[in-house]
Design a protein around this motif. Structure first.
Motif: not given
Length: 309
Positions: A145-161
């Protein structure tokens, strides 16, 4: 005499006039899928904070490469009120995401409204992001796991969060953050957009359900208590200056809000911004039809986005 139902969300959550909340249990089979190392895409559940019962499900691609793998933090939808990473459709979606992008996927089980109104979900996702960089996390994450390549993804309410969490990021250091993916993000205002005015109350997401979720999720003590609350539409300029991918559907009542967000980001001079519209798709098409043609195309787009980093 039994209290009357004051608020009803799809029959899954009911709030009685005396304040009693009843919720259909979706955390058991067949709705809930346990984590299993025997799946095609292995997954494991981890406890982040026993006090708040915050947990997450970690997925790894079926074939671990000899090279470091990007990490995708995934925050599911459900109007702030429904589902967990173990809900069958979200489990399949996250597993496919790990496989398609060759990434470690970290899917967060934040607390749900109305038992835990906002900002509880924001606090949980923030805590999960901080935990990812802790020594405890290293025992659970794959060594690749490479935390220097971090993507944050959310859908619907998750996108708002994730938008709200990143918009109030004081003390939240994410030096490895490379991109943000917003899948049909759940925003709102008292003033209706043109796409919201088109509602015939027949689609997957109706105006009635949208409004009910806001009533159940927004803080009761804050002003305003309606959809003009700051949580409903966090400012575009507070998104980090990283790559941003926004996805919407042509039949999604919230599509105008996704388009407006992208337009605002471009006005701010943000160049690394993508908007992808699936003309024939309704809200949450990627979890309702995980193996569908549109979902397959979306996975390809996300894979391309992640591979940039």
């Amino acid at each position: 005499m039994h209290p009357e139902v004051a608020i009803d969300l799809l029959g899954l959550i009911q709030v009685q006039t005396d304040g009693t909340i009843t919720r259909q249990d979706l955390d058991k089979p067949p709705f809930f899928v346990p984590a299993s190392a025997s799946d095609h895409v292995p997954s494991v559940d981890v406890t982040i904070d026993p006090a708040t019962k915050l947990w997450a499900r970690i997925y790894r691609p079926p074939v671990l490469a000899d090279k470091p793998l990007p990490v995708i933090v995934y925050v599911h939808g459900g109007g702030f009120c429904l589902f967990t990473p173990g809900y069958k459709d979200y489990h399949r979606h996250a597993a496919r995401l790990a496989s398609a992008t060759s990434s470690i996927v970290f899917s967060v089980a934040y607390r749900l409204a109305p038992e835990h109104r906002l900002p509880a979900a924001f606090d949980d996702v923030r805590a999960a992001l901080l935990w990812l960089f802790s020594s405890d996390a290293q025992h659970h994450l794959s060594a690749s796991a490479d935390l220097s390549r971090l993507i944050i993804m959310g859908d619907s309410a998750g996108g708002n969060i994730i938008h709200n969490v990143l918009a109030s990021s004081e003390g939240l250091e994410l030096p490895g953050l490379r991109g943000v993916v917003l899948l049909q993000p759940y925003y709102g205002t008292e003033e209706r957009t043109e796409s919201e005015k088109e509602s015939d109350e027949q689609g997957v997401l109706t105006i009635k359900n949208i409004d009910t979720c806001w009533v159940l999720a927004l803080p009761e003590s804050d002003q305003p208590t309606n959809r003009d609350h700051p949580f409903c539409s966090p400012p575009a300029e507070r998104l980090p200056e990283v790559g941003v991918m926004v996805v919407t559907g042509g039949r999604d009542l919230l599509r105008d809000r996704s388009v407006m967000l992208v337009e605002e980001l471009k006005k701010l001079g943000r160049k690394a911004v993508e908007l992808h519209v699936f003309p024939e798709e309704d809200h949450a098409f990627y979890v309702r039809s995980v193996d569908g043609e549109a979902s397959t195309e979306l996975m390809s787009l996300i894979s391309t986005f992640v591979s940039q980093f």
